[in-house]
Design an enzyme around this catalytic site. Structure first.
Site, PDB file in Angstrom:
ATOM      1  N   SER A  10       0.340  -4.138  -8.235  1.00  0.00           N
ATOM      2  CA  SER A  10       0.823  -3.904  -6.676  1.00  0.00           C
ATOM      3  C   SER A  10       1.290  -5.046  -6.393  1.00  0.00           C
ATOM      4  O   SER A  10       0.976  -5.694  -6.671  1.00  0.00           O
ATOM      5  CB  SER A  10      -0.695  -3.780  -6.705  1.00  0.00           C
ATOM      6  OG  SER A  10      -0.429  -4.196  -5.554  1.00  0.00           O
ATOM      7  N   HIS A  35       3.450  -0.773  -8.645  1.00  0.00           N
ATOM      8  CA  HIS A  35       2.807  -0.254  -7.796  1.00  0.00           C
ATOM      9  C   HIS A  35       2.910  -0.327  -6.459  1.00  0.00           C
ATOM     10  O   HIS A  35       2.855  -1.971  -6.052  1.00  0.00           O
ATOM     11  CB  HIS A  35       1.124  -0.348  -8.036  1.00  0.00           C
ATOM     12  CG  HIS A  35       0.496   0.593  -6.975  1.00  0.00           C
ATOM     13  ND1 HIS A  35      -0.147   1.877  -7.535  1.00  0.00           N
ATOM     14  CD2 HIS A  35      -0.180   0.374  -5.956  1.00  0.00           C
ATOM     15  CE1 HIS A  35      -1.243   1.783  -6.398  1.00  0.00           C
ATOM     16  NE2 HIS A  35      -1.620   1.578  -5.105  1.00  0.00           N
ATOM     17  N   ASP A  37       2.700  -0.520  -2.398  1.00  0.00           N
ATOM     18  CA  ASP A  37       2.105   0.366  -1.340  1.00  0.00           C
ATOM     19  C   ASP A  37       2.181   0.511   0.094  1.00  0.00           C
ATOM     20  O   ASP A  37       2.853  -0.593   0.478  1.00  0.00           O
ATOM     21  CB  ASP A  37       0.529  -0.749  -1.160  1.00  0.00           C
ATOM     22  CG  ASP A  37      -0.963  -0.810  -2.546  1.00  0.00           C
ATOM     23  OD1 ASP A  37      -1.550  -0.257  -2.381  1.00  0.00           O
ATOM     24  OD2 ASP A  37      -1.075  -2.107  -3.252  1.00  0.00           O
ATOM     25  N   MET A  39       1.704   1.456   3.993  1.00  0.00           N
ATOM     26  CA  MET A  39       0.544   1.159   5.247  1.00  0.00           C
ATOM     27  C   MET A  39       1.313   1.416   6.043  1.00  0.00           C
ATOM     28  O   MET A  39       1.798   1.015   6.552  1.00  0.00           O
ATOM     29  CB  MET A  39      -0.221  -0.051   4.606  1.00  0.00           C
ATOM     30  CG  MET A  39      -1.128  -0.409   3.601  1.00  0.00           C
ATOM     31  SD  MET A  39      -2.276  -1.911   3.463  1.00  0.00           S
ATOM     32  CE  MET A  39      -2.651  -2.132   2.101  1.00  0.00           C
ATOM     33  N   HIS A  76       1.716   4.876  -3.003  1.00  0.00           N
ATOM     34  CA  HIS A  76       0.506   4.227  -2.430  1.00  0.00           C
ATOM     35  C   HIS A  76       0.973   4.637  -1.241  1.00  0.00           C
ATOM     36  O   HIS A  76       0.752   4.274  -0.814  1.00  0.00           O
ATOM     37  CB  HIS A  76      -0.272   3.632  -3.532  1.00  0.00           C
ATOM     38  CG  HIS A  76      -1.844   3.697  -3.006  1.00  0.00           C
ATOM     39  ND1 HIS A  76      -2.602   2.669  -3.350  1.00  0.00           N
ATOM     40  CD2 HIS A  76      -2.306   5.280  -2.692  1.00  0.00           C
ATOM     41  CE1 HIS A  76      -3.618   3.528  -2.536  1.00  0.00           C
ATOM     42  NE2 HIS A  76      -4.009   4.623  -1.977  1.00  0.00           N
ATOM     43  N   MET A  78      -0.278   5.561   1.935  1.00  0.00           N
ATOM     44  CA  MET A  78      -1.902   4.720   2.012  1.00  0.00           C
ATOM     45  C   MET A  78      -1.469   5.580   3.869  1.00  0.00           C
ATOM     46  O   MET A  78      -1.470   4.204   4.999  1.00  0.00           O
ATOM     47  CB  MET A  78      -2.438   3.612   2.427  1.00  0.00           C
ATOM     48  CG  MET A  78      -2.839   3.579   1.403  1.00  0.00           C
ATOM     49  SD  MET A  78      -4.230   1.723   0.622  1.00  0.00           S
ATOM     50  CE  MET A  78      -2.180   1.402  -0.146  1.00  0.00           C
ATOM     51  N   MET A 169      -9.757   5.249  -5.686  1.00  0.00           N
ATOM     52  CA  MET A 169      -9.812   3.758  -5.009  1.00  0.00           C
ATOM     53  C   MET A 169     -11.210   2.915  -5.597  1.00  0.00           C
ATOM     54  O   MET A 169     -12.197   3.742  -5.342  1.00  0.00           O
ATOM     55  CB  MET A 169      -9.422   3.986  -4.012  1.00  0.00           C
ATOM     56  CG  MET A 169      -8.052   4.831  -3.373  1.00  0.00           C
ATOM     57  SD  MET A 169      -6.909   3.454  -3.767  1.00  0.00           S
ATOM     58  CE  MET A 169      -7.616   1.928  -3.105  1.00  0.00           C
ATOM     59  N   ASP A 203      -7.642   1.007  -8.608  1.00  0.00           N
ATOM     60  CA  ASP A 203      -7.241   0.532  -7.702  1.00  0.00           C
ATOM     61  C   ASP A 203      -8.073  -0.522  -6.602  1.00  0.00           C
ATOM     62  O   ASP A 203      -8.487   0.539  -6.064  1.00  0.00           O
ATOM     63  CB  ASP A 203      -6.257   0.958  -6.779  1.00  0.00           C
ATOM     64  CG  ASP A 203      -5.272   0.741  -5.837  1.00  0.00           C
ATOM     65  OD1 ASP A 203      -5.576  -0.459  -6.183  1.00  0.00           O
ATOM     66  OD2 ASP A 203      -4.599   1.254  -4.878  1.00  0.00           O
TER      67      ASP A 203
HETATM   68  O1  LIG Z   1      -4.117  -0.214  -2.300  1.00  0.00           O
HETATM   69  C1  LIG Z   1      -4.539  -1.311  -2.515  1.00  0.00           C
HETATM   70  C2  LIG Z   1      -5.357  -2.366  -1.553  1.00  0.00           C
HETATM   71  O2  LIG Z   1      -5.341  -0.912  -0.175  1.00  0.00           O
HETATM   72  C3  LIG Z   1      -4.152  -2.290  -3.392  1.00  0.00           C
HETATM   73  O3  LIG Z   1      -3.535  -1.370  -4.291  1.00  0.00           O
HETATM   74  C4  LIG Z   1      -4.784  -3.130  -3.610  1.00  0.00           C
HETATM   75  O4  LIG Z   1      -6.403  -3.722  -3.214  1.00  0.00           O
HETATM   76  C5  LIG Z   1      -4.831  -3.876  -5.931  1.00  0.00           C
HETATM   77  O5  LIG Z   1      -5.153  -5.285  -4.869  1.00  0.00           O
HETATM   78  P1  LIG Z   1      -6.259  -6.508  -5.256  1.00  0.00           P
HETATM   79  O6  LIG Z   1      -5.868  -5.691  -6.734  1.00  0.00           O
HETATM   80  O7  LIG Z   1      -5.877  -7.637  -5.295  1.00  0.00           O
HETATM   81  O8  LIG Z   1      -7.403  -5.277  -5.222  1.00  0.00           O
END
Ligand SMILES: O=C(CO)[C@H](O)[C@H](O)COP(=O)(O)O
Length: 249
Positions: A10, A35, A37, A39, A76, A78, A169, A203
């Site tokens: 990510s 990945h 993200d 948001m 992803h 969000m 999640m 994730d």
């Molecule tokens: O979707 C996410 C947060 O909403 C991130 O992809 C996820 O939290 C990855 O970070 P880590 O591996 O540090 O937890």
């Protein structure tokens, strides 16, 4: 046998001031996918970036040679209005567009029934639309959403309405660096039992310490942000995450 391991770091934990280099380096260090993200500060209490940034990082990472291959941009979303951005992300170079079940369902609640786009915002129609635009479709569930809400799409008779991936999640979406929620593993187990060929992504809080639980439950797509970008040897971490999944296939 479950599908092969896919390791998707990510980039939320990468240096945003040097994103292109970070993305290209991570792929060379052995990552399969990136990945990404997205948001919107509304669906989740945090903001990242939109399609223009994805366009710029695509220039640093070769496109996958086959569907779902190395270099896939796994976006992803969000965001509260996932339908609105499907074509922009396709244009930016995204290959897999994962929207949240919760966002699709709340748009379907027809807060704006006269909106001509609203007919596409239920999960099946969203998946069909993403496929029509030319991307793989993923559907994500937050920790509080039961897995059985997904059976309607996963059991659809129309291939075009079936997601290519489910994202379970394992933290509340919004921030990297949170603790892995092992209590989400029964969802993964149930999905793997019912759908042996499905790509199941996890994730949040994945690391060398937690990946065994996810792999044991049946996850094959591993997202890891801080564990990869915070490591002194990211390539070794990626390899160990992969080994954990492959051992259990
Ligand atoms: O979707 C996410 C947060 O909403 C991130 O992809 C996820 O939290 C990855 O970070 P880590 O591996 O540090 O937890």
């Amino acid at each position: 046998m479950a599908p092969p391991a896919i390791i998707a770091p990510s980039i939320l934990s990468a240096d945003f001031a040097a994103l292109g280099d970070a993305c290209s380096r991570t792929i060379h260090q052995g990552a399969d996918w990136l990945h990404i993200d997205i948001m919107d500060g509304h669906f989740v209490p945090n903001m990242t970036f939109g399609a223009p940034v994805v366009t710029t990082i695509r220039k640093h990472v070769d496109r996958p040679q086959t569907a779902g291959g190395k270099g896939t941009f796994d976006c992803h979303m969000m965001i509260s209005e996932p339908k609105k951005w499907v074509t922009s992300f396709k244009g930016a170079g995204c290959e897999c567009y994962t929207f949240h079940y919760e966002a699709a369902v709340s748009s379907t609640a027809a807060t704006r029934p006269q909106d001509e786009t609203s007919e596409r915002t239920n999960p099946k129609d969203m998946i069909r639309y993403i496929h029509e635009v030319g991307m793989k479709a993923g559907i994500a569930i937050k920790p509080g959403t039961p897995v059985d809400v997904l059976y309607d799409v996963l059991d659809s008779r129309s291939e075009n309405e079936v997601p290519d991936m489910v994202l379970v999640m394992t933290v509340e979406p919004g921030f990297g660096g949170q603790s892995f929620m092992a209590e989400m593993m029964p969802k993964v187990q149930e999905l793997r039992k019912r759908y042996p060929d499905l790509n199941i992504e996890v994730d949040g809080g994945l690391s060398e310490k937690t990946v065994d639980q996810a792999a044991e439950a049946g996850a094959n797509v591993i997202v890891a942000g801080s564990a990869v970008f915070g490591a002194s040897d990211p390539g070794a971490v990626i390899q160990r995450l992969r080994d954990a999944v492959e051992r259990r296939r």
